[in-house]
Structure formats: structure tokens, C-alpha cells
Design a protein around this motif. Sequence first.
Motif, short mmCIF file in Angstrom:
data_model
loop_
_atom_site.label_atom_id
_atom_site.label_comp_id
_atom_site.label_asym_id
_atom_site.label_seq_id
_atom_site.Cartn_x
_atom_site.Cartn_y
_atom_site.Cartn_z
N UNK A 1 21.48 9.84 -4.79
CA UNK A 1 22.41 9.50 -5.70
C UNK A 1 23.70 9.47 -5.16
N UNK A 2 24.20 10.49 -4.23
CA UNK A 2 25.66 10.56 -3.92
C UNK A 2 26.05 9.19 -3.10
N UNK A 3 25.11 8.61 -2.30
CA UNK A 3 25.34 7.40 -1.67
C UNK A 3 25.03 5.90 -2.39
N UNK A 4 24.14 5.95 -3.33
CA UNK A 4 23.86 4.69 -3.83
C UNK A 4 24.18 4.61 -5.26
N UNK A 5 24.45 5.85 -5.91
CA UNK A 5 24.91 5.77 -7.22
C UNK A 5 26.29 6.79 -7.34
N UNK A 6 27.12 6.47 -6.55
CA UNK A 6 28.27 7.42 -6.42
C UNK A 6 29.05 7.41 -7.58
N UNK A 7 29.04 6.70 -8.61
CA UNK A 7 29.71 6.95 -9.81
C UNK A 7 29.30 7.55 -10.62
N UNK A 8 27.97 7.96 -10.61
CA UNK A 8 27.24 8.61 -11.64
C UNK A 8 27.52 10.28 -11.72
N UNK A 9 28.11 10.58 -12.77
CA UNK A 9 28.44 12.13 -12.98
C UNK A 9 27.58 13.07 -13.39
N UNK A 10 26.22 12.50 -13.80
CA UNK A 10 25.19 13.47 -14.46
C UNK A 10 23.77 12.82 -14.18
N UNK A 11 22.86 13.74 -14.36
CA UNK A 11 21.58 12.95 -13.95
C UNK A 11 20.83 13.68 -15.11
N UNK A 12 19.63 12.93 -15.78
CA UNK A 12 18.81 13.34 -16.78
C UNK A 12 17.76 12.57 -16.73
N UNK A 13 16.77 12.70 -17.74
CA UNK A 13 15.45 12.01 -17.55
C UNK A 13 14.81 11.10 -18.62
N UNK A 14 15.54 10.55 -19.65
CA UNK A 14 15.29 9.75 -20.86
C UNK A 14 15.93 8.55 -20.97
N UNK A 15 17.44 8.57 -20.42
CA UNK A 15 18.18 7.56 -20.91
C UNK A 15 17.75 5.90 -20.40
N UNK A 16 17.25 5.93 -19.13
CA UNK A 16 16.84 4.66 -18.85
C UNK A 16 15.80 3.94 -19.75
N UNK A 17 14.74 4.86 -19.94
CA UNK A 17 13.56 4.19 -20.94
C UNK A 17 14.38 3.83 -22.40
N UNK A 18 15.10 4.78 -22.82
CA UNK A 18 15.55 4.38 -23.98
C UNK A 18 16.46 3.00 -23.93
N UNK A 19 17.41 3.09 -23.01
CA UNK A 19 18.22 1.78 -22.92
C UNK A 19 17.56 0.48 -22.65
N UNK A 20 16.42 0.72 -21.72
CA UNK A 20 15.78 -0.52 -21.71
C UNK A 20 15.02 -1.07 -22.91
N UNK A 21 14.40 -0.22 -23.66
CA UNK A 21 13.62 -0.54 -24.83
C UNK A 21 14.66 -1.10 -25.66
N UNK A 22 15.92 -0.59 -26.01
CA UNK A 22 16.94 -1.09 -26.88
C UNK A 22 17.44 -2.36 -26.36
N UNK A 23 17.79 -2.61 -25.09
CA UNK A 23 18.03 -3.74 -24.52
C UNK A 23 17.06 -4.91 -25.08
N UNK A 24 15.69 -4.55 -24.89
CA UNK A 24 14.70 -5.54 -25.14
C UNK A 24 14.58 -6.01 -26.94
#
Length: 292
Positions: free
Chosen positions: A174-197
Amino acid sequence: MNVIMTALPVENAAVLEHLVDVRPHRHRGTVIDVGTVAGHPRHRVALVSTGAGTAAAAALTERVREEFAPSAMVFVGVAGGLRDWLEIGDVVVATKIYSYQGGRSENDAFLTRPSAWSAAHSLDQESRRLVRGNAWHSFLTDRGEGETPVAYFEPIAVGDVVLNSRTSELAHRLRTSYNDAVAVEMEGSGFAHAAHLGDQVRAIVVRGISDRADGDKAAADRQGGQRLAARNAAAFAIALITALEPDGDVPEDGGQEIAPPSGPMSNSNIARDNARVDQQIGFNFGSARRIR
């Protein structure tokens, strides 16, 4: 109608603190709480609890989007902080959601292949207005004297892993490949992907910092970090909902236009501090048509 989604019971309870005239709405086995924001009778909310993980978040996002055709969807909850300047209870509004688990595993390296989704521009803009003079603080419940949580607009990393280390292989990635991320969680990508579709429904993720993802998560939870983070994230989300256009199919007096009727029911609701909200008039969801 707007939709708020949560994963944990503490997150769900924090949102319910702001709703009145809450009734269950059942759709294909999913029980959804439908209510009105206290003091804002023309702002209705469908509240959904997904449980932990991206898969459940994605499936239920699509289910409630199809059922309610919401104007906006907000995922509300807690997150682990990846920056020392984040305090427990601060809020992060996700400008970008990373799905960090995609990649290719080689003999000597893991090659990152991320997916990412940005917050809906209009919701991002409305959210930024709420930090002027900390206007969203007026929605905080049980606020202590001198308590001033800060809202930040930053990327968040998401995966089906509870991160509780700053030195693990995942923390390093996360530090090397997602360096601008300031927090980590477990549901947002599933939510965002479904909303996008889902026909580009407006969507945004709001998270409160409950721990520092540094090995002390259990201690932070015992000290009330999750409850505080959930409360603050819920307050920001509700402030955002009330900043949006009110529901067009709700009369000025807050009554609900639902047909066909199967028999009237009426009650009056008292919000916090004994403030009368309004008289809510409607019909049993069991024989009424879908709310839009």
C-alpha cells in the motif's frame, strides 16, 4: 430517495440515530430500513447493512439501486488510518477508491494491477461545502466540549483484508503502490464498482478513522474508536444527504405519496431534545408499491 449503506452494526446504529419514522422494507430477502432524516421531512433514506467485504457490498448495492432508483448512494463506516496526522474520529471522504488486491504474482514480485473509481463530482462538491465553518458538526450526536473532528478529502484503499500492521507485506504494498491512500477499509470498492455499473448512479464513500492500522486495533476498539468513527462518519453523511435536493415526490408537509393504499397508518415522531419532527402519514410497505 437516497441510500446509505453500512457494513458493521455500530455503523448502522450511528446512521439510525438520525432517522425517524423508520420502517422495514423487504426486498428479495434483504431487510432495508426506510426512514426520514430528523428535522428534514423531505429527505428520505433507505439504510442497508451489507456485512463485511467487497462481494456483499457489491451485490447489495446493485439490489437496492434497482429497488429504489436512488438519487445518490453513500457508503458510511469506519477505516484504519495510514497517516500519522489522522486522529481517531477524523473523517475521510474518498476522492478515489482503490481496489488493491488485483495483480500478477511472479516468482520474485507482486505486480500491481489496480482498479480505481472516483467519487461522483456533484457529491464531492457538496461535501466540500460542508467543511466550511465545520457546518457538518451540527449533526454530531453526543458531542463533547472542544471536540472538533476534521474532514479530509483523500483516496482510500480497499480489500478483503483487515490490516493491523504498518510493517507487513500488505502495508508495504500500500505504501509503495498506493502511496496517496490515507486509509484502508473493506467494502468501498465493491460498492463503487456496482454503482459505476448501475447507470452511473451518484456514489461516494465516507469513512471515520477508528484505528491507525498499526497493530493496536483491538486497544483502539476497546477505547471506543469504532463508535466515535462511526458516529462522525454518519454525521457527515447525513449532513450531505440534507444538502442535496429534497425528494420530489414528498409533499411539503412530509407526507408520503404511496399508492395503492391498503389501510392508513399515522404517527407523530419526537426527535432528540423533544423537538417535534412532523406527522408522518403513509401506508404499510407490505402492500404498497415501490418507493421512488
